[in-house]
Design a protein around this motif. Structure first.
Motif, PDB file in Angstrom:
ATOM      1  N   UNK A 214       0.830  -1.197   0.000  1.00 12.18           N
ATOM      2  CA  UNK A 214       0.000   0.000   0.000  1.00 12.18           C
ATOM      3  C   UNK A 214       0.868   1.252   0.000  1.00 12.18           C
ATOM      4  N   UNK A 215       0.504   2.174  -0.872  1.00  8.53           N
ATOM      5  CA  UNK A 215       1.172   3.465  -0.976  1.00  8.53           C
ATOM      6  C   UNK A 215       0.398   4.518  -0.181  1.00  8.53           C
ATOM      7  N   UNK A 216      -0.909   4.572  -0.392  1.00  8.15           N
ATOM      8  CA  UNK A 216      -1.753   5.562   0.281  1.00  8.15           C
ATOM      9  C   UNK A 216      -3.196   5.074   0.222  1.00  8.15           C
ATOM     10  N   UNK A 217      -3.994   5.626   1.133  1.00  8.50           N
ATOM     11  CA  UNK A 217      -5.404   5.251   1.180  1.00  8.50           C
ATOM     12  C   UNK A 217      -6.176   6.367   1.868  1.00  8.50           C
ATOM     13  N   UNK A 218      -7.393   6.594   1.391  1.00 12.16           N
ATOM     14  CA  UNK A 218      -8.329   7.445   2.101  1.00 12.16           C
ATOM     15  C   UNK A 218      -9.684   6.748   2.087  1.00 12.16           C
ATOM     16  N   UNK A 219     -10.733   7.448   2.419  1.00 15.41           N
ATOM     17  CA  UNK A 219     -12.034   6.785   2.526  1.00 15.41           C
ATOM     18  C   UNK A 219     -12.586   6.307   1.183  1.00 15.41           C
ATOM     19  N   UNK A 220     -12.085   6.858   0.070  1.00 17.46           N
ATOM     20  CA  UNK A 220     -12.638   6.518  -1.242  1.00 17.46           C
ATOM     21  C   UNK A 220     -11.690   5.803  -2.202  1.00 17.46           C
ATOM     22  N   UNK A 221     -10.374   5.897  -1.937  1.00 13.84           N
ATOM     23  CA  UNK A 221      -9.399   5.374  -2.901  1.00 13.84           C
ATOM     24  C   UNK A 221      -8.230   4.709  -2.198  1.00 13.84           C
TER      25      UNK A 221
END
Length: 130
Positions: free
Chosen positions: A17-24
């Motif tokens: 995982x590089x990055x994550x938010x609530x939608x992507x």
């Protein structure tokens, strides 16, 4: 049936995982064309990019922009290429590919194999530039 990306999002399948938010979510491609090849995926499972609602589409492009900026700082390349193909997995995803030649984004090329150590190193380098 949930796509492989939904299974990754749900933590059923491991990823880099590089990055994550609530939608992507942004992850290293498990079968990269070149080092630093990242997939950006909406958490909403939709097959075709132009079937996304406009808000999700624009959010996907905005999130991809942020990730591409980090890739360009972390991976030696002339630019970051973008491709949306979607024939292999029925879940929208954007390919962000570090480019030094036109051949770097040729999806008919054999995929490269990287060790888990190298994948972690690349992921951390990109993350540190977000």
């Amino acid at each position: 049936m949930a796509s492989i990306f939904t299974k990754i999002i749900n933590g059923e399948i491991p990823s880099y995982k590089i990055a994550e938010n609530e939608n992507f979510i942004a992850i290293l491609d498990a079968f990269p064309l070149v080092e630093g090849h990242v997939l950006v995926v909406p958490k909403k499972e939709v097959d075709k990019i132009f079937h996304l609602d406009k808000e999700t589409y624009l959010g996907l492009m905005d999130f991809s922009y942020e990730i591409a900026q980090a890739i360009e700082k972390a991976v030696p390349c002339l630019r970051v290429g973008v491709a949306v193909i979607g024939l292999e997995v029925p879940h929208v995803h954007v390919h962000l590919v570090p480019l030094n030649t036109m051949q770097d984004i040729n999806f008919t090329n054999p995929k490269i194999q990287l060790s888990a150590e190298k994948m972690n190193e690349i992921a951390e380098a990109i993350k540190s530039n977000i």
